[in-house]
Design a protein around this motif. Structure first.
Motif, PDB file in Angstrom:
ATOM      1  N   UNK A  44     -14.633 -19.026  25.747  1.00  0.00           N
ATOM      2  CA  UNK A  44     -13.264 -18.530  25.882  1.00  0.00           C
ATOM      3  C   UNK A  44     -13.125 -17.660  27.114  1.00  0.00           C
ATOM      4  N   UNK A  45     -12.125 -17.933  27.857  1.00  0.00           N
ATOM      5  CA  UNK A  45     -11.891 -17.156  29.056  1.00  0.00           C
ATOM      6  C   UNK A  45     -10.391 -16.911  29.156  1.00  0.00           C
ATOM      7  N   UNK A  46      -9.958 -15.777  28.668  1.00  0.00           N
ATOM      8  CA  UNK A  46      -8.514 -15.537  28.573  1.00  0.00           C
ATOM      9  C   UNK A  46      -7.833 -15.462  29.940  1.00  0.00           C
ATOM     10  N   UNK A  47      -8.583 -15.223  30.975  1.00  0.00           N
ATOM     11  CA  UNK A  47      -7.944 -15.128  32.287  1.00  0.00           C
ATOM     12  C   UNK A  47      -7.377 -16.480  32.715  1.00  0.00           C
ATOM     13  N   UNK A  48      -7.873 -17.537  32.059  1.00  0.00           N
ATOM     14  CA  UNK A  48      -7.419 -18.868  32.435  1.00  0.00           C
ATOM     15  C   UNK A  48      -5.943 -19.094  32.180  1.00  0.00           C
ATOM     16  N   UNK A  49      -5.382 -18.333  31.306  1.00  0.00           N
ATOM     17  CA  UNK A  49      -3.965 -18.571  31.046  1.00  0.00           C
ATOM     18  C   UNK A  49      -3.166 -17.288  31.251  1.00  0.00           C
ATOM     19  N   UNK A  50      -3.598 -16.492  32.156  1.00  0.00           N
ATOM     20  CA  UNK A  50      -2.889 -15.249  32.466  1.00  0.00           C
ATOM     21  C   UNK A  50      -2.596 -14.425  31.224  1.00  0.00           C
ATOM     22  N   UNK A  51      -3.476 -14.535  30.270  1.00  0.00           N
ATOM     23  CA  UNK A  51      -3.321 -13.787  29.025  1.00  0.00           C
ATOM     24  C   UNK A  51      -2.015 -14.083  28.292  1.00  0.00           C
ATOM     25  N   UNK A  52      -1.481 -15.266  28.538  1.00  0.00           N
ATOM     26  CA  UNK A  52      -0.264 -15.583  27.797  1.00  0.00           C
ATOM     27  C   UNK A  52      -0.356 -16.995  27.231  1.00  0.00           C
ATOM     28  N   UNK A  53      -0.151 -17.085  25.944  1.00  0.00           N
ATOM     29  CA  UNK A  53      -0.198 -18.399  25.309  1.00  0.00           C
ATOM     30  C   UNK A  53       1.045 -19.182  25.717  1.00  0.00           C
ATOM     31  N   UNK A  54       0.881 -20.322  26.345  1.00  0.00           N
ATOM     32  CA  UNK A  54       2.038 -21.004  26.918  1.00  0.00           C
ATOM     33  C   UNK A  54       3.040 -21.519  25.895  1.00  0.00           C
ATOM     34  N   UNK A  55       2.577 -22.010  24.779  1.00  0.00           N
ATOM     35  CA  UNK A  55       3.516 -22.564  23.823  1.00  0.00           C
ATOM     36  C   UNK A  55       4.216 -21.480  23.029  1.00  0.00           C
ATOM     37  N   UNK A  56       3.570 -20.380  22.865  1.00  0.00           N
ATOM     38  CA  UNK A  56       4.096 -19.375  21.960  1.00  0.00           C
ATOM     39  C   UNK A  56       3.546 -18.011  22.378  1.00  0.00           C
ATOM     40  N   UNK A  82       3.643 -26.246  38.876  1.00  0.00           N
ATOM     41  CA  UNK A  82       3.345 -24.842  38.586  1.00  0.00           C
ATOM     42  C   UNK A  82       4.104 -24.351  37.348  1.00  0.00           C
ATOM     43  N   UNK A  83       5.007 -25.179  36.849  1.00  0.00           N
ATOM     44  CA  UNK A  83       5.735 -24.796  35.630  1.00  0.00           C
ATOM     45  C   UNK A  83       4.988 -25.199  34.354  1.00  0.00           C
ATOM     46  N   UNK A  84       3.760 -25.705  34.496  1.00  0.00           N
ATOM     47  CA  UNK A  84       3.086 -26.288  33.337  1.00  0.00           C
ATOM     48  C   UNK A  84       2.908 -25.297  32.189  1.00  0.00           C
ATOM     49  N   UNK A  85       2.883 -24.008  32.492  1.00  0.00           N
ATOM     50  CA  UNK A  85       2.713 -23.043  31.399  1.00  0.00           C
ATOM     51  C   UNK A  85       4.054 -22.644  30.771  1.00  0.00           C
ATOM     52  N   UNK A  86       5.116 -23.295  31.215  1.00  0.00           N
ATOM     53  CA  UNK A  86       6.440 -22.915  30.693  1.00  0.00           C
ATOM     54  C   UNK A  86       6.891 -23.840  29.557  1.00  0.00           C
ATOM     55  N   UNK A  87       6.021 -24.760  29.205  1.00  0.00           N
ATOM     56  CA  UNK A  87       6.418 -25.803  28.258  1.00  0.00           C
ATOM     57  C   UNK A  87       6.529 -25.325  26.822  1.00  0.00           C
ATOM     58  N   UNK A  88       7.630 -25.663  26.187  1.00  0.00           N
ATOM     59  CA  UNK A  88       7.774 -25.511  24.748  1.00  0.00           C
ATOM     60  C   UNK A  88       7.939 -26.912  24.177  1.00  0.00           C
ATOM     61  N   UNK A  89       7.102 -27.276  23.225  1.00  0.00           N
ATOM     62  CA  UNK A  89       7.127 -28.638  22.688  1.00  0.00           C
ATOM     63  C   UNK A  89       8.245 -28.765  21.647  1.00  0.00           C
ATOM     64  N   UNK A  90       9.464 -28.734  22.125  1.00  0.00           N
ATOM     65  CA  UNK A  90      10.616 -28.729  21.226  1.00  0.00           C
ATOM     66  C   UNK A  90      11.812 -29.216  22.047  1.00  0.00           C
ATOM     67  N   UNK A  91      12.515 -30.217  21.536  1.00  0.00           N
ATOM     68  CA  UNK A  91      13.687 -30.702  22.287  1.00  0.00           C
ATOM     69  C   UNK A  91      14.993 -30.195  21.693  1.00  0.00           C
ATOM     70  N   UNK A  92      14.895 -29.212  20.826  1.00  0.00           N
ATOM     71  CA  UNK A  92      16.056 -28.560  20.213  1.00  0.00           C
ATOM     72  C   UNK A  92      16.820 -29.505  19.278  1.00  0.00           C
ATOM     73  N   UNK A  93      16.304 -30.730  19.104  1.00  0.00           N
ATOM     74  CA  UNK A  93      17.025 -31.779  18.366  1.00  0.00           C
ATOM     75  C   UNK A  93      16.290 -32.248  17.107  1.00  0.00           C
TER      76      UNK A  93
END
Ligand code: UDX
Length: 850
Positions: A173-185, A436-447
């Motif tokens: 585990x290397x938390x620096x890999x994701x800027x310490x932020x979970x991308x989905x949530x 570069x937006x790859x960490x902005x993804x939410x797996x939800x289409x609101x529908x």
């Protein structure tokens, strides 16, 4: 034994809710048939045939390309297909390698490792990875796993950011890999791994705690949304109702109407002057189902919207005429404000190779002549993580700003997706995953989408695309519970809803969403859908419709109420299909009539209902299971309805028989089609299973069909067990003008040969048909009629199939003899009030539409 002719097209209808899949087809449909019911016009070819002849620039040998060229109608389209095929053969259609900018992926150090990481290989020790042949070749790796979500060829190890419930179970585990932020949530811990022991849920983990996500927010400035409505069809009242449900003066409403739908566009255009935050784009596309044009359209919309500097939106949310909210606007705005910056897109799931295949991403497509042609297989570009799923999205402004710029990733993908089926279901996803937006993804289409695979995957779009696509089904009254399940989940819209199929469910949603709306309105359970407007220029069934409507008008004006007033019809203005409590309740025709004495013109509306007739002659036998037998056109395999609601059929109509049965034991039945001169046009065998069953059959008859009363007889063991009849109306107009003698000769005398290439005379006895000389003589004389004689023939025919109900007058009348109800106050009239679909300006207090 009755001979089998043609293809059997009956099918089971079963309710199973599963995720749909798209299946390719090898036999593209016959495009030579017209979809409408009017006589064919000259095919319009935008190129001058004399000066332009299609010339392939290379030797094309790919089967699919050759087939597409042979089926394309215009020389220009053939040329385009050939050019695309040649470029593809030369490997020049799109770049082979495309740059991936996602910072969380592909960091590598020295050495090489080729492997496929994903569900199928997880927990394996990748150093002795054997299941992919020749894993030492990066090319192979891409082939097998590009797809696979987590594959990177040529990397000794990879790093990927991940989060979710499997956190910490494998890898370093290397938390620096994701800027310490979970991308989905963002509320979850996050981690990373190094790829010699891989186990991940990947970016965009599912939202786990919906209640929390819907909760109050702390930010003070709320996001602003631009709702992008991509519209098709004629359901203008439903579009207004949708707008009313999602409208607030603080947000923006950008409307695209398919360039072929002038009626809808004309009806919606006045909204611009009424509401400052509504705009109809003038940049219109023929956005065919699944076509490349839908992505081109979205890119153009984004560009136009970003140029509109007074529209300060944060989120781009697309909706169609068949979407409806299942939560109020405030809840959606709160949710997006809380996750401001994220990009909302639903992915297909984990099995990317399967997705790529079913979606046809490994095939080249090209759109021209309003058709999407399949041109053969292709290799996917290297270096990317492909993704896709739903094309209903919530795009953040920043992502939109990026998407319309240019860099090797965007340029490569834009080229690639130009030649792609359903591109909007994958382009944005793939850009997101690799940018570069790859960490902005939410797996939800609101529908919430109503996928019922058995009903929705019947290749119903194969006349538009060379592929079998699926479509979601319409929600019905009984689905309310299913929809309410989403109350606590971050889903804000559902699809599909169609008031012509079921308005009750939309009424129920309104009641739930807008408790303050008056529910006692008289039009509440009624629905009107326009079928004809005098300004329509592009319809290919106008002459058939006008032939019916003309007859309805003559009949109304001769009715007891009016005969003493001496009115004659002048022109048809509009017609509407009229529904009451979700049942078709006939046609409403609005027209002008002239008072013979004074010359004054009045506008009248007449209501006609359909008479139904089918007879079961042997209810004891298997035909006792028969529930209905209907003939019509524009049959919707998915909803089991005729989109031509009144089943208005003309000599050039493409017929379908729908037969429905209750359960019992299985048997084979023969269906014979008999023309007005008692010629057995065709006969088909169909197998009826023991279950409840709705089947459909297209007889594929040569046109023109002889006008008059046709019969369809069902035979079981050489006995007629049931029959029905239907009307093929003679045409009184051609291209909106009265038909001429030469025209009736070609329209009204049958196909001039057998209807299908087989003679069915042997059936005469069993079918009890009696082809007399007199019948033929009558048909010949009818086939020469024009003017009043023709009108009389039509009127004689329509009276057996349509029943006059009522008439009203629109506006004030100064003609003394007319004592009619005023349409504006008559409940059935299309001119009467319909508050659920009317817009009366903005309420200054709430900011919503009145
Ligand atoms: C399914 C998927 O749900 C959808 O995401 C995908 O885009 C198409 O397949 P489906 O019900 O089959 O949906 O399509 P439909 O809703 O009829 O059409 C999708 C969009 O394209 C709508 O916005 C519709 O208005 C538009 N459209 C469709 C046109 O503009 N012109 C057409 O001729 C057909």
């Amino acid at each position: 034994k009755v001979p089998r002719v043609g293809e059997r097209q009956d099918m089971h209808v079963t309710d199973i809710t599963t995720t749909p899949s798209r299946v390719s087809i090898n036999k593209p449909t016959d495009r030579n048939k017209t979809n409408g019911s009017d006589p064919p016009l000259q095919i319009h070819d935008s190129t001058d045939k004399k000066s332009f002849q299609f010339q392939p620039k290379c030797n094309i040998t790919v089967k699919d390309s050759l087939s597409a060229i042979s089926r394309a109608k215009t020389e220009l389209c053939k040329q385009e297909i050939a050019d695309v095929s040649c470029l593809s053969l030369e490997g020049k259609l799109f770049p082979k390698d495309i740059q991936n900018y996602c910072p969380f992926k592909g960091n590598h150090t020295s050495g090489f490792y080729y492997g496929c990481f994903g569900d199928k290989t997880e927990q394996r020790d990748l150093s002795h990875h054997k299941e992919f042949p020749d894993t030492n070749s990066p090319k192979n790796c891409i082939k097998y796993c590009t797809s696979g979500g987590y594959l990177y060829a040529g990397l000794q190890y990879m790093k990927e950011c991940w989060c979710g419930d499997r956190f910490g179970s494998h890898g370093k585990v290397d938390t620096s890999l994701c800027n310490n932020q979970c991308p989905g949530d963002p509320s979850k811990p996050c981690g990373g791994y190094q790829a010699n022991s891989i186990y991940t849920t990947g970016l965009g983990a599912k939202i786990k705690n919906p209640v929390e996500l819907l909760g109050p927010i702390t930010q003070t400035t709320q996001v602003k949304i631009v709702f992008v409505l991509t519209l098709n069809g004629r359901a203008v009242r439903q579009v207004r109702r949708l707008l009313k449900a999602i409208y607030h003066r603080d947000h923006f409403y950008y409307i695209h109407v398919d360039s072929r739908q002038q009626y809808l566009y004309d009806e919606l255009l006045p909204l611009e002057s009424m509401l400052p935050n509504v705009r109809l784009t003038r940049n219109r596309f023929a956005t065919i189902w699944g076509g490349a044009s839908l992505l081109q359209a979205h890119l153009a919309f984004i560009k136009e919207l970003l140029e509109m500097t007074d529209w300060t939106w944060d989120y781009y949310i697309n909706l169609s005429e068949s979407d409806y909210p299942i939560k109020n606007l405030e809840t959606l705005v709160n949710f997006l404000t809380r996750y401001n910056g994220k990009v909302f897109m639903k992915s297909h799931g984990r099995d990317t190779p399967k997705f790529l295949k079913k979606q046809g991403l490994d095939q080249i497509f090209h759109e021209c002549d309003n058709h999407l042609w399949r041109l053969g297989p292709r290799e996917l570009p290297n270096g990317l993580r492909f993704d896709g799923g739903s094309d209903w999205v919530g795009l953040h402004r920043k992502f939109c700003e990026y998407v319309i710029t240019s860099d090797p990733l965007l340029d490569g993908l834009k080229e690639f997706y130009k030649y792609t089926l359903l591109p909007a279901e994958s382009f944005f996803h793939t850009v997101l995953q690799n940018s570069i937006f790859c960490d902005k993804w939410m797996d939800n289409n609101l529908h919430v989408t109503n996928w019922i695979r058995k009903k929705g995957c019947k290749c119903q779009n194969k006349h538009i695309v060379d592929w079998c696509g699926c479509s979601p089904n319409d929600f019905k009254s009984t689905d309310l519970q299913r929809l309410m399940v989403f109350e606590q989940r971050p889903r804000f819209f559902a699809r599909k809803f169609e008031p012509a199929v079921n308005q009750d469910i939309i009424n129920s949603l309104d009641l739930y969403l807008f408790k303050d709306r008056p529910q006692d309105m008289k039009s509440y359970t009624k629905y009107w859908q326009n079928e004809f407007h005098f300004k329509d220029k592009t319809s290919n069934k106008t002459d058939t419709l006008l032939s019916f409507y003309g007859s309805f008008q003559r009949k109304s004006l001769e009715s007891q109420k009016l005969s003493s007033c001496h009115l004659k019809p002048v022109r048809t203005l509009e017609s509407n299909a009229y529904f009451v409590e979700d049942h078709y309740n006939g046609a409403l025709v609005l027209y002008e009539a002239q008072h013979e004495q004074s010359g004054k013109i009045v506008t009248l509306e007449s209501h006609f209902t359909k008479r139904r007739h089918y007879i079961v002659s042997d209810p004891q036998g298997p035909a006792g299971r028969l529930l209905s037998l209907e003939i019509g056109t524009e049959y919707d395999l998915k909803e089991n309805i005729f989109r031509n609601f009144g089943q208005l059929i003309g000599p050039y109509s493409d017929l379908t028989l729908e037969h429905s049965w209750s359960s019992g034991s299985d048997f084979t039945v023969s269906v014979a089609w008999i023309d007005p001169t008692d010629v057995v046009a065709a006969s088909y065998d169909i197998e009826i299973p023991g279950t409840n069953h709705i089947g459909s059959l297209k007889p594929d008859l040569k046109v023109p069909l002889r006008p008059g009363v046709w019969k369809v007889k069902l035979m079981h063991k050489w006995e007629v067990v049931a029959e029905t009849s239907f009307l093929v109306v003679p045409l009184t107009t051609f291209q909106h003008r009265p038909v001429k003698f030469q025209q009736v000769l070609s329209f009204h005398n049958g196909p001039g040969s057998l209807y299908i290439d087989k003679d069915f005379k042997d059936f005469d006895t069993v079918l009890q048909v009696n082809r007399t000389v007199q019948l033929q003589k009558d048909a010949d004389s009818n086939g020469r009629k024009t003017g009043d004689q023709l009108d009389q023939w039509v009127d004689n025919l329509t009276k057996a199939f349509w029943e006059y109900q009522n008439i009203c007058i629109s506006g004030e009348s100064s003609i003394g003899c007319l004592e009619l109800d005023i349409c504006e106050k008559t409940l059935w009239s299309s001119r009467s009030e319909d508050p659920k679909s009317e817009l009366h300006g903005i309420d200054s207090k709430s900011g919503r539409l009145r």
